[in-house]
Scaffold this active site. Structure first.
Site, mmCIF file in Angstrom:
data_model
loop_
_atom_site.group_PDB
_atom_site.id
_atom_site.type_symbol
_atom_site.label_atom_id
_atom_site.label_comp_id
_atom_site.label_asym_id
_atom_site.label_seq_id
_atom_site.Cartn_x
_atom_site.Cartn_y
_atom_site.Cartn_z
ATOM 1 N N ALA A 1 -6.375 -37.223 20.808
ATOM 2 C CA ALA A 1 -7.791 -37.592 20.682
ATOM 3 C C ALA A 1 -8.308 -37.195 19.306
ATOM 4 O O ALA A 1 -7.855 -36.206 18.723
ATOM 5 C CB ALA A 1 -8.596 -36.882 21.760
ATOM 6 N N GLU B 1 -0.046 -37.819 26.338
ATOM 7 C CA GLU B 1 -0.593 -38.298 27.622
ATOM 8 C C GLU B 1 -0.400 -39.803 27.807
ATOM 9 O O GLU B 1 -0.122 -40.256 28.917
ATOM 10 C CB GLU B 1 -2.079 -37.943 27.726
ATOM 11 N N GLU C 1 -3.971 -28.956 23.539
ATOM 12 C CA GLU C 1 -5.408 -28.910 23.849
ATOM 13 C C GLU C 1 -5.905 -27.475 23.991
ATOM 14 O O GLU C 1 -7.028 -27.147 23.595
ATOM 15 C CB GLU C 1 -5.699 -29.709 25.123
HETATM 16 N N1 COA Z 1 -8.033 -35.796 15.308
HETATM 17 C C1 COA Z 1 -8.595 -36.164 14.152
HETATM 18 N N2 COA Z 1 -7.910 -36.180 12.990
HETATM 19 C C2 COA Z 1 -6.615 -35.800 13.029
HETATM 20 C C3 COA Z 1 -5.987 -35.410 14.217
HETATM 21 C C4 COA Z 1 -6.751 -35.427 15.415
HETATM 22 N N3 COA Z 1 -6.217 -35.114 16.591
HETATM 23 N N4 COA Z 1 -4.712 -35.071 13.934
HETATM 24 C C5 COA Z 1 -4.553 -35.264 12.621
HETATM 25 N N5 COA Z 1 -5.698 -35.701 12.061
HETATM 26 C C6 COA Z 1 -5.934 -36.053 10.653
HETATM 27 C C7 COA Z 1 -6.108 -34.806 9.802
HETATM 28 O O1 COA Z 1 -7.464 -34.376 9.847
HETATM 29 C C8 COA Z 1 -5.710 -35.348 8.453
HETATM 30 O O2 COA Z 1 -6.764 -36.107 7.927
HETATM 31 P P1 COA Z 1 -7.398 -35.756 6.482
HETATM 32 O O3 COA Z 1 -6.235 -35.934 5.537
HETATM 33 O O4 COA Z 1 -8.486 -36.741 6.290
HETATM 34 O O5 COA Z 1 -7.839 -34.335 6.571
HETATM 35 C C9 COA Z 1 -4.587 -36.306 8.777
HETATM 36 O O6 COA Z 1 -4.775 -36.664 10.123
HETATM 37 C C10 COA Z 1 -3.202 -35.716 8.623
HETATM 38 O O7 COA Z 1 -3.116 -34.550 9.413
HETATM 39 P P2 COA Z 1 -2.578 -33.128 8.863
HETATM 40 O O8 COA Z 1 -3.145 -32.068 9.754
HETATM 41 O O9 COA Z 1 -2.857 -33.018 7.408
HETATM 42 O O10 COA Z 1 -1.004 -33.299 9.096
HETATM 43 P P3 COA Z 1 0.064 -32.135 9.339
HETATM 44 O O11 COA Z 1 1.404 -32.795 9.326
HETATM 45 O O12 COA Z 1 -0.183 -31.002 8.430
HETATM 46 O O13 COA Z 1 -0.224 -31.618 10.843
HETATM 47 C C11 COA Z 1 -0.572 -31.845 13.191
HETATM 48 C C12 COA Z 1 0.044 -32.441 11.938
HETATM 49 C C13 COA Z 1 -0.396 -32.843 14.335
HETATM 50 C C14 COA Z 1 0.152 -30.528 13.553
HETATM 51 C C15 COA Z 1 -2.076 -31.563 12.953
HETATM 52 O O14 COA Z 1 -2.682 -32.696 12.379
HETATM 53 C C16 COA Z 1 -2.810 -31.236 14.225
HETATM 54 O O15 COA Z 1 -2.715 -30.132 14.731
HETATM 55 N N6 COA Z 1 -3.578 -32.211 14.759
HETATM 56 C C17 COA Z 1 -4.313 -32.025 15.978
HETATM 57 C C18 COA Z 1 -3.419 -32.238 17.192
HETATM 58 C C19 COA Z 1 -4.181 -31.968 18.471
HETATM 59 O O16 COA Z 1 -4.648 -30.868 18.734
HETATM 60 N N7 COA Z 1 -4.313 -33.021 19.304
HETATM 61 C C20 COA Z 1 -4.971 -32.907 20.570
HETATM 62 C C21 COA Z 1 -6.389 -33.246 20.474
HETATM 63 S S1 COA Z 1 -7.211 -33.084 22.046
#
Ligand code: COA
Length: 262
Positions: free
Chosen positions: A64, A116, A136
């Protein structure tokens, strides 16, 4: 603005690509709505008999869109449930109950909602480079697109709880052991494997396929007695069809069946 869910038709299979690669295909409301629209159109088109869902770029989906739903959270429980939870649950329920086989081709990160939707789809193939997580808990919420319900049903309570309560990332191989994906292949083999799996299903009658999908999906969420009644009902719906007559006659005559989908 580019299309958030690309659609390509190959034969009678629709390939949907989640297309927000710069945000790791995070599922914002617009993407969820577009994906639902695409599924509606595929369901309506009798020429399309299966769906494969993959992601553009290095991610399948990072779940999400946290920035967007964090704004909904600010507006309070009713607004947050309406905008975020209901929308996500409707998408995964739609996938689970879809009358045509729907296969995830997990090309990379499948975190949160990305995991999911994989759980909700009927079948899944993953690249060995894919990484899964139920993160989450890290941002202070339980999963909300059905992840507290489907993972325990797929993997068993304790295996599911380990991932739900730690939030730690896990490999494609582990996802396979959990029953979240059917098989793990090299990155180059991912799409061929997904299409090959779809092709093996498409040899059979679309009507029988829909009946089996319905019996399994509805039956899993019912008692065994109700599930057996559902199975019987799905069988009975096949009895008057030409496809069933054709399948039986072809077997008896030792020839390949020719299905008409009626
Ligand atoms: N929601 C919104 N934006 C997201 C996202 C999410 N779930 N996951 C990644 N992005 C965006 C980041 O903000 C970033 O955008 P930006 O460059 O404009 O800041 C871009 O995607 C790349 O992500 P980044 O975090 O730089 O990549 P990474 O390889 O360093 O890390 C993850 C990858 C997946 C570990 C990390 O992005 C993350 O923890 N995301 C959230 C995952 C999560 O908790 N999902 C469940 C949500 S309920």
């Amino acid at each position: 603005m580019s299309d958030l869910v690309l659609m390509e038709v190959r034969g009678n299979i629709a390939l949907l690509t989640l297309n927000r690669p710069d945000k790791l295909n995070a599922l914002n409301y617009a993407l969820v709505d577009r994906l639902t629209e695409r599924l509606d159109a595929i369901e309506d088109d009798p020429a399309l008999r299966a769906v494969i869902v993959t992601g553009a770029g290095r991610a399948f989906s990072a779940g999400a869109d946290i920035k967007e739903f964090s704004e909904s959270v600010r507006r309070g429980p009713d607004a947050a449930v309406r905008a975020f939870v209901r929308r996500g649950q409707a998408l995964t329920a739609r996938m689970e109950a879809f009358p045509k086989p729907i296969i995830a081709a997990v090309n990379g990160l499948a975190y949160g909602g990305g995991c999911e939707i994989t759980e909700a789809m009927h079948l899944a193939v993953a690249s060995e480079t894919a990484v899964f997580a139920k993160p989450e808990i890290v941002i202070g919420i339980p999963p909300t697109f059905g992840g507290t319900q489907r993972l325990p049903r797929l993997a068993g309570r304790k295996r599911a709880l380990e991932h739900l309560l730690t939030g730690d990332a896990f490999s494609a191989q582990r996802a396979c052991e959990l029953g979240v994906v059917n098989r793990v292949v090299s990155p180059g083999e991912l799409m061929p494997a997904a299409f090959e799996l779809a092709g093996r299903i498409l040899r059979h009658s679309p009507l029988t396929t829909a009946r089996i999908l319905s019996a399994v999906t509805r039956g899993l969420n019912a008692t065994i007695a109700e599930g057996l009644a559902i199975e019987s009902e799905q069988f009975a719906r096949m009895v008057p069809t030409r496809d069933l007559r054709e399948a039986l006659d072809a077997w008896i005559d030792r020839r390949q069946p020719e299905y008409q989908g009626c």
